[in-house]
Scaffold this active site. Sequence first.
Site, PDB file in Angstrom:
ATOM      1  CG  ASP A 119      24.678 130.392 -68.333  1.00 50.71           C
ATOM      2  OD1 ASP A 119      24.402 129.231 -67.999  1.00 50.71           O
ATOM      3  OD2 ASP A 119      25.859 130.839 -68.335  1.00 50.71           O
ATOM      4  CG  HIS A 154      21.159 124.408 -63.468  1.00 49.04           C
ATOM      5  ND1 HIS A 154      21.961 123.801 -62.535  1.00 49.04           N
ATOM      6  CD2 HIS A 154      21.898 124.524 -64.594  1.00 49.04           C
ATOM      7  CE1 HIS A 154      23.161 123.569 -63.071  1.00 49.04           C
ATOM      8  NE2 HIS A 154      23.143 123.991 -64.328  1.00 49.04           N
ATOM      9  N   GLY A 199      28.636 116.880 -67.280  1.00 47.40           N
ATOM     10  CA  GLY A 199      28.980 118.285 -67.501  1.00 47.40           C
ATOM     11  C   GLY A 199      28.380 119.232 -66.483  1.00 47.40           C
ATOM     12  CD  GLN A 200      24.516 118.901 -61.643  1.00 45.08           C
ATOM     13  OE1 GLN A 200      24.409 117.681 -61.732  1.00 45.08           O
ATOM     14  NE2 GLN A 200      23.782 119.631 -60.823  1.00 45.08           N
ATOM     15  CG  HIS A 205      21.747 124.846 -69.302  1.00 42.31           C
ATOM     16  ND1 HIS A 205      22.789 125.745 -69.247  1.00 42.31           N
ATOM     17  CD2 HIS A 205      22.068 123.856 -68.434  1.00 42.31           C
ATOM     18  CE1 HIS A 205      23.699 125.311 -68.373  1.00 42.31           C
ATOM     19  NE2 HIS A 205      23.285 124.167 -67.874  1.00 42.31           N
TER      20      HIS A 205
HETATM   21  P1  AMP Z   1      26.022 123.286 -65.514  1.00 41.47           P
HETATM   22  O1  AMP Z   1      27.335 123.053 -66.182  1.00 41.47           O
HETATM   23  O2  AMP Z   1      24.877 122.565 -66.182  1.00 41.47           O
HETATM   24  O3  AMP Z   1      26.081 123.025 -64.029  1.00 41.47           O
HETATM   25  O4  AMP Z   1      25.690 124.810 -65.727  1.00 41.47           O
HETATM   26  C1  AMP Z   1      26.098 125.817 -64.847  1.00 41.47           C
HETATM   27  C2  AMP Z   1      25.844 127.113 -65.570  1.00 41.47           C
HETATM   28  O5  AMP Z   1      25.828 128.141 -64.603  1.00 41.47           O
HETATM   29  C3  AMP Z   1      26.920 127.476 -66.610  1.00 41.47           C
HETATM   30  O6  AMP Z   1      26.298 127.613 -67.895  1.00 41.47           O
HETATM   31  C4  AMP Z   1      27.480 128.803 -66.089  1.00 41.47           C
HETATM   32  O7  AMP Z   1      27.777 129.699 -67.129  1.00 41.47           O
HETATM   33  C5  AMP Z   1      26.335 129.299 -65.218  1.00 41.47           C
HETATM   34  N1  AMP Z   1      26.732 130.196 -64.137  1.00 41.47           N
HETATM   35  C6  AMP Z   1      27.787 130.070 -63.284  1.00 41.47           C
HETATM   36  N2  AMP Z   1      27.817 131.090 -62.408  1.00 41.47           N
HETATM   37  C7  AMP Z   1      26.736 131.871 -62.703  1.00 41.47           C
HETATM   38  C8  AMP Z   1      26.219 133.092 -62.157  1.00 41.47           C
HETATM   39  N3  AMP Z   1      26.797 133.708 -61.116  1.00 41.47           N
HETATM   40  N4  AMP Z   1      25.109 133.623 -62.717  1.00 41.47           N
HETATM   41  C9  AMP Z   1      24.528 133.022 -63.773  1.00 41.47           C
HETATM   42  N5  AMP Z   1      24.958 131.887 -64.330  1.00 41.47           N
HETATM   43  C10 AMP Z   1      26.055 131.308 -63.805  1.00 41.47           C
END
Ligand code: AMP
Length: 111
Positions: free
Chosen positions: A30, A99, A92-93, A101
């Site tokens: 992340d 995906h 919170g997506q 975490h």
């Molecule tokens: P969510 O809020 O569950 O959709 O999580 C999205 C996640 O993607 C967040 O934890 C961000 O920090 C992560 N994220 C956003 N852009 C990138 C990127 N370019 N590379 C890796 N992680 C990312």
Amino acid sequence: MSDCLFCKIIAGEIPSTQVYQDEHIVVFNDIAPKAPTHVLVVPRKHIASLNEAEPADSELLSHIMLTLPKLAQQLGLNDGFRTVLNTGKGGGQEVFHIHFHVLGGGKMPFA
Ligand code: AMP
Ligand code: ZN
């Protein structure tokens, strides 16, 4: 999905630090880690969120679940790990490509 961030990462169009990959999934760090170890487990197939998952995705979702312990072991999370799946804006997506975490390596709680 041409405008999907994670599809672009999977295609190698946007850089990421990959820690694992197989036929079905890609796992990368992340970009804004909320724990000492924080990776995202992303299926190669574009599914916007759990709300859009279908019975035909059962095997894929099960594959992800059963890969998590192996992945955690590879990442040195011998003490355990947390798995988070945010679904929809209210959940919170932020990135609408499903995906999981995986967080660990420090003191709970993590986001
Ligand atoms: P969510 O809020 O569950 O959709 O999580 C999205 C996640 O993607 C967040 O934890 C961000 O920090 C992560 N994220 C956003 N852009 C990138 C990127 N370019 N590379 C890796 N992680 C990312
Ligand atoms: Zn996508």
